[in-house]
Enzyme design. Structure first.
Site, PDB file in Angstrom:
ATOM      1  N   GLU A 176       0.824  -1.216   0.000  1.00  0.00           N
ATOM      2  CA  GLU A 176       0.000   0.000   0.000  1.00  0.00           C
ATOM      3  C   GLU A 176       0.857   1.266   0.000  1.00  0.00           C
ATOM      4  O   GLU A 176       1.102   1.866   1.049  1.00  0.00           O
ATOM      5  CB  GLU A 176      -0.945   0.027   1.202  1.00  0.00           C
ATOM      6  CG  GLU A 176      -1.891   1.229   1.157  1.00  0.00           C
ATOM      7  CD  GLU A 176      -2.749   1.382   2.395  1.00  0.00           C
ATOM      8  OE1 GLU A 176      -3.668   2.216   2.378  1.00  0.00           O
ATOM      9  OE2 GLU A 176      -2.503   0.671   3.384  1.00  0.00           O
ATOM     10  N   LYS A 213      -2.739  -2.056  -2.849  1.00  0.00           N
ATOM     11  CA  LYS A 213      -3.774  -1.148  -2.353  1.00  0.00           C
ATOM     12  C   LYS A 213      -3.329   0.268  -2.694  1.00  0.00           C
ATOM     13  O   LYS A 213      -2.323   0.763  -2.157  1.00  0.00           O
ATOM     14  CB  LYS A 213      -3.993  -1.312  -0.848  1.00  0.00           C
ATOM     15  CG  LYS A 213      -5.106  -0.412  -0.313  1.00  0.00           C
ATOM     16  CD  LYS A 213      -5.515  -0.783   1.102  1.00  0.00           C
ATOM     17  CE  LYS A 213      -6.620   0.141   1.612  1.00  0.00           C
ATOM     18  NZ  LYS A 213      -7.144  -0.259   2.939  1.00  0.00           N
TER      19      LYS A 213
END
Length: 299
Positions: A176, A213
């Site tokens: 992420e 992400k």
């Protein structure tokens, strides 16, 4: 090796991933968003007890199940807690929801337009514990504020270094590197990030798969090459400060990306509502996010 039944679900089923992993400094904000004033707790233990009750209420709702929610990202304390007499990861999977764990320890100070993850010397023991708890994958967050090529390269290198450690424990990492949606250089940062991630994906050993992400891109379709990459299990999107309505509208413009929302999922929930109203509000949020994850529109 990852749990194969969970892997099949994450890879091919329709749905989205709920982010229930607020921790540390973000927990008071989450509780205030849930309707608390801030004077209901006087210690960290009391605060974390309240947020655990909030999360258990969410995952216990009959509308929160594997039909539309593929997975849930947990804070470490939540992973170690119980829900309705079962360990939380076991309880989630009994409802068809794949459990993930947030493993980063927060952000370092900004340098070169980015914030790397803080050092995490105990990561190995945490990953071993997660395996014992039945966790499928992990999530680790960095933040990009500017389109600084050197800074973005550092973020991605650190993310994939941690990801390799996660993979070595038989878990699937959610990488992420969040782009700040308020950045004046957001579109350029998206493109630099995409290209840097592609370089690292191409170096992954055959058979290794990661998840990504990412912030919803400024320009729809920017991350299409990541969605198609053979080493990417799934690309999920964070809401990044957007309201649910805005996040869903922008997500729907990006084929192949599904949601992994936190605030946008929980924004209408309050601790003092009746169970019927709570289930209704949560169900409406789940339906809206599921639709944006599965029914795409032209940009």
């Amino acid at each position: 090796m990852p749990n194969q039944e969970m892997l099949t679900k994450v890879k091919s089923a329709n749905g989205f991933i709920a982010a229930l992993d607020q921790s540390g400094g973000s927990t008071p904000g989450a509780l205030k968003g849930y309707g608390y004033k801030g004077d209901e707790w006087s210690s960290d233990d009391e605060m974390y007890d309240l947020v655990h009750k909030m999360r258990v209420r969410i995952i216990s709702s009959p509308v929160f199940n594997g039909d539309k929610v593929l997975g849930a990202i947990l804070f470490e304390r939540t992973m170690d807690g119980d829900a309705n007499g079962k360990p939380v990861p076991e309880y989630l999977w009994s409802k068809g929801v794949v459990p993930f764990l947030k493993i980063d320890k927060g952000l370092a100070d900004e340098a070169n337009g980015v914030q790397l993850m803080k050092p995490n010397p105990d990561l190995g023991s945490l990953l071993e514990h997660a395996v014992r708890k039945g966790i499928f994958g992990t999530k680790e967050r960095s933040v990009i504020h500017l389109a600084n090529a050197a800074g973005i390269a550092d973020v991605v290198a650190q993310q994939f270094e941690v990801g390799a450690q996660v993979l070595s424990h038989g878990l699937v990492p959610i990488i992420e590197p969040e782009v700040n949606i308020k950045s004046a250089e957001r579109a350029a940062a998206d493109e630099l990030l995409r290209d840097e991630i592609l370089r690292h994906l191409d170096r992954l050993p055959e058979g290794s798969e990661v998840m990504l992400k990412l912030s919803i891109p400024a320009n729809p379709g920017t991350f299409d090459a990541l969605v198609r990459h053979p080493r990417v299990l799934r690309v999920v999107a964070l809401s990044g400060g957007f309201s649910r309505t805005d996040a869903c509208r922008e997500l729907a413009k990006n084929p192949g990306m599904i949601a992994s929302f936190s605030r946008a999922l929980l924004e209408d929930l309050r601790h003092d509502t009746s169970e019927a109203d709570f289930d209704r509000d949560l169900g409406e949020a789940i339906d809206e996010i599921y639709e944006a994850s599965t029914e795409k529109v032209a940009a």
